[in-house]
Design an enzyme around this catalytic site. Structure first.
Site, PDB file in Angstrom:
ATOM      1  N   SER A   1      -0.838   0.252  -2.194  1.00  0.00           N
ATOM      2  CA  SER A   1      -1.160  -0.269  -1.116  1.00  0.00           C
ATOM      3  C   SER A   1      -1.731  -1.827  -1.315  1.00  0.00           C
ATOM      4  O   SER A   1      -0.815  -2.401  -1.780  1.00  0.00           O
ATOM      5  CB  SER A   1      -2.280   0.471  -0.273  1.00  0.00           C
ATOM      6  OG  SER A   1      -2.246   0.010   1.168  1.00  0.00           O
TER       7      SER A   1
ATOM      8  N   ASP B   1       6.493   6.204   6.416  1.00  0.00           N
ATOM      9  CA  ASP B   1       4.979   5.769   6.254  1.00  0.00           C
ATOM     10  C   ASP B   1       4.484   4.922   7.394  1.00  0.00           C
ATOM     11  O   ASP B   1       5.189   3.701   7.577  1.00  0.00           O
ATOM     12  CB  ASP B   1       4.986   5.117   4.828  1.00  0.00           C
ATOM     13  CG  ASP B   1       3.685   4.419   4.404  1.00  0.00           C
ATOM     14  OD1 ASP B   1       2.622   4.634   5.267  1.00  0.00           O
ATOM     15  OD2 ASP B   1       3.580   3.905   3.120  1.00  0.00           O
TER      16      ASP B   1
ATOM     17  N   HIS C   1       1.300   7.737   3.397  1.00  0.00           N
ATOM     18  CA  HIS C   1       1.039   6.510   2.765  1.00  0.00           C
ATOM     19  C   HIS C   1       0.461   6.841   1.189  1.00  0.00           C
ATOM     20  O   HIS C   1       0.411   5.827   0.747  1.00  0.00           O
ATOM     21  CB  HIS C   1       0.119   5.632   3.359  1.00  0.00           C
ATOM     22  CG  HIS C   1      -0.197   4.216   2.900  1.00  0.00           C
ATOM     23  ND1 HIS C   1       1.073   3.248   2.806  1.00  0.00           N
ATOM     24  CD2 HIS C   1      -1.115   3.549   2.422  1.00  0.00           C
ATOM     25  CE1 HIS C   1       0.469   2.228   2.313  1.00  0.00           C
ATOM     26  NE2 HIS C   1      -0.761   2.243   2.116  1.00  0.00           N
TER      27      HIS C   1
END
Length: 272
Positions: free
Chosen positions: A94, A216, A244
């Site tokens: 991320s 996602d 995610h």
């Protein structure tokens, strides 16, 4: 300053190259436990907590330094200096995928490769870019965090995790969010969701593997396609996953994709 204490750095395994795993917002290094251990036979593996997360030294949280992702990138380069051996491959989940990019830009030529898990260079849609959120969406998210961080965490963490068949993972992410100091979490969220790193990824030539979930909420497939088209030496692999955090919910699929990408650094005849 003792970096091991500041970032709760832990080193495992041995090998000719170093994998450094950096976690995402609301997480800590324990979220890598399903994946990082699979590589200790062939790599030096480094895991750490971003300052303000996990078991890092909360007293080291500098509000000015961490008012942009560049501060975290400086930390990462310091960790590389002290704990890495041989070629360095950064594995970032991320927002940490962009922290890794900034570390690369700060020290050109130091990073051998990137593995990005659910990355996004910008979360906000614009006329020529789809990030998945409108500016109003981001403002609403940040307002919700300000109003009731623990309530937001309880509601959103399971949604972010996805993995509908593994509710224990959503509970784990919720607990991780709730362990984070709320004021630090709010600050990091604002930095994360308002950052725009499109100029930083543009033309990046470092070999890069992009691992994107097929479904996602935070980083949709179109964002992975944007990154693949923006970076000169990148490969996009879609992982069949809802959520995610594919490194937690489908670690085997992530490891398989990583194995192929990492062959030049662990030996062509190596087997996990």
């Amino acid at each position: 300053m003792d970096l091991k204490d500041r970032n709760n750095v832990n080193v495992m395994g041995d090998g000719p190259a170093t994998l450094i795993f950096s976690h995402g917002f609301g997480c800590d290094q324990t979220m890598w436990r399903y994946l990082a251990g699979l590589f200790v036979d062939h790599f030096r593996v480094v895991v750490y907590d971003l300052v303000g997360a996990g078991r890092s030294d909360i007293g080291a949280y500098d509000w000015a330094r961490y008012d942009s992702l560049a501060g975290y990138a400086q930390d990462l380069n310091e960790i590389i200096d002290q704990f890495a051996v041989g070629p360095v491959i950064l594995v970032g989940h991320s927002v940490s995928a962009m922290i890794d990019v900034l570390a690369d830009r700060q020290a050109p030529g130091r990073i051998a490769a990137h593995i990005m898990v659910g990355p996004s260079p910008c979360y906000v849609d614009s006329d020529d870019y789809v990030g998945g959120f409108t500016l109003e969406d981001i403002k609403s998210l940040l307002d919700s965090l300000d109003d009731n961080y623990l309530g937001w965490s309880s509601n959103m963490a399971p949604v972010i995790m996805g993995a509908p068949g593994q509710p224990e993972l959503g509970a784990e992410l919720t607990n991780s969010f709730c362990r984070t100091d709320p004021e630090i979490a709010k600050h990091f969220a604002r930095v994360t969701f308002t950052s725009d790193n499109r100029k930083d990824v543009a033309g990046l030539a470092t070999p890069t593997l992009i691992l994107q979930s097929t479904d996602d909420l935070i980083a949709p497939v179109v964002v992975g396609e944007y990154l693949r088209n923006s970076m000169l030496n990148s490969t996009l692999v879609l992982v069949d996953n809802v959520g995610h955090c594919p490194h937690m919910s489908v670690p085997g699929a992530c490891a398989d994709a990583m194995d192929s990408f990492l062959l030049p650094w662990k030996g062509l005849d190596a087997r996990r």
